[in-house]
Design an enzyme around this catalytic site. Sequence first.
Site, PDB file in Angstrom:
ATOM      1  N   CYS A 171      24.787  35.516   6.663  1.00  0.00           N
ATOM      2  CA  CYS A 171      24.127  35.725   5.642  1.00  0.00           C
ATOM      3  C   CYS A 171      23.732  36.921   5.208  1.00  0.00           C
ATOM      4  CB  CYS A 171      22.912  34.510   6.030  1.00  0.00           C
ATOM      5  SG  CYS A 171      23.535  32.680   5.504  1.00  0.00           S
ATOM      6  N   CYS A 203       8.610  37.295   0.700  1.00  0.00           N
ATOM      7  CA  CYS A 203       9.119  38.489   1.895  1.00  0.00           C
ATOM      8  C   CYS A 203       9.210  39.819   2.011  1.00  0.00           C
ATOM      9  CB  CYS A 203       9.469  38.293   2.785  1.00  0.00           C
ATOM     10  SG  CYS A 203       9.310  38.708   4.309  1.00  0.00           S
ATOM     11  N   CYS A 209       7.358  31.736 -57.031  1.00  0.00           N
ATOM     12  CA  CYS A 209       8.012  30.718 -56.497  1.00  0.00           C
ATOM     13  C   CYS A 209       9.011  31.225 -55.827  1.00  0.00           C
ATOM     14  CB  CYS A 209       8.788  29.466 -57.437  1.00  0.00           C
ATOM     15  SG  CYS A 209       9.494  30.792 -58.752  1.00  0.00           S
TER      16      CYS A 209
END
Length: 551
Positions: free
Chosen positions: A316, A340, A487
């Site tokens: 890993c 960490c 409008c």
Amino acid sequence: MDNRALQEDELLVLESIYNSDEFNRTEHSNLLGGRLHIYHELPKDFKIIVKRYLQSSNIDYRELIVSKVPPLEVNFTLPLRYPSESPPDYTISCLWLTPKMLSELCLKLDELWHENKGSEILFIWVDFIKENIIQLFSVDNSVTIDDLSTAHLGESSLINTLSCLQIASSSNSINNESTVNVKPPLVTPISEKPGFQPASKDLELQIQPQIADASKNSEPGSKGLELQSQPQIADASSNLNPQTNGDSEKSDLCDSRVLIKNVDTPIHIILNEYNTRKVQEELMKSQVMCNSCFDEKLGAECTQFTPCFHVFCKECVSCYFETQIKENRIFSLGCLETKCESPASQAQIKEHIDEVLFEKYDKLLLEASLVVLTDIVYCPRKFCNYPVTREPNEKLAICPECKYPFCVLCKMTYHGIEKCKFASGEKRALVLAYQNGDAKQREELELRYGHRQLQALLFDELSTQWISSNSKNCPNCSSPIEKNDGCNKMTCTKCGIFFCWVCGTCLSQDRPYDHFSNRTSKCFNLLFEGANVVDEEFDALLEEEEFDEQF
């Protein structure tokens, strides 16, 4: 049973309980003895605070969190009258306890002997040291000690060390030791201090180096040389220098049975290396679970990071390192645990990747290091990219490799006193940097691009933003139209067509309001969407349209 037989049986029991590293039996001049290494189980997050003396008379504190510490060492000799009458003669040493602490421990061992006089005492001593030493000397789960490699810079440590050498030791001296005279340090000797009472009028300052088995007994970082004063008296109670005026208080001086190891390496380094090595050895022999793939593997197949001590399998770790380096994230190489920040050592990185990838990592690391150097810039030519040294406050740099002269600010061909130019795609980023930057950042940008050019750019950008936020383009002629009020049926002032402000659709010139009244229209009932107009006005407009239809 006579004393000799009891001694033989006791040593045999110790050999059966402890391994060869913990206990070794010896025999000198027909006297039995041995060496004990006593290891300790430390509580979690145990701290050793090392007090280091600096040349400037200041004190530096180094805090270590450790789980393994070097053993406390006891060298002993059994007198002929042990255990019936006499206690064992012994010396004691430990790197992570102060001489004063060890002196107190000697008194505790003496008390145990008086309580068990006439019985074998060695196992009782070892058990007491293992079970009680942390509670005796730990304060808030920590121990504070002096760094012996700098102790000569601290007066209190000097006096304590000198007193250890001046006090006569008990009759536990190791045989075959030579005695050498030592010139005392340049401080006031203990014998000259007010109230000092020597144990003997003829007491001399002498040192005995322990020669036999020095390499075996020495701890990492020590010279293998242990200091011990000349044997003088056998009574354990007289091993501490007495106080004046008949005081029975314990003295601050060191017990002569305490050996002070002569170390050159700072103790915090010795302790840290020992802890790392022992934790690694323990890991190698155990089964652990990888915190990434959650497979249980042998410790030898895993990697442990420090100081966090998180463990991951090498597979890993290798995969993670390779991915990070290939994506040029060389400063992310460390512990795989979330949040960490423990970094990976160079040895760990090299172990987990191949040579080609390590060369790339090494090159990226070098480039990153050069970037922080303000006097180094890289040649902007892609085929070159050579690091070039620039002169302070100078915009011109000439690549020594390809001879290309360039501006160190914009990396374009050197343009003399002209301000740096920028690409059109950089305008927005430049305006944001100028708007949000502090005074120093603005000054740097103005030095590079010029104050007038940046102000004009800022004005254009703000105008563009305002037009974009407050106007829309006519769907017929693309002219920007601003809507102030009213409008959503808009009339272009340039080409005259009607269009819807909401969706931008062109409206019928005859019946523009059908777009807002037709139920099938996507803008049905949105004529006044977003406008501050009451419903009665809307109804009035619709009625006006219906009236026009009738006529």
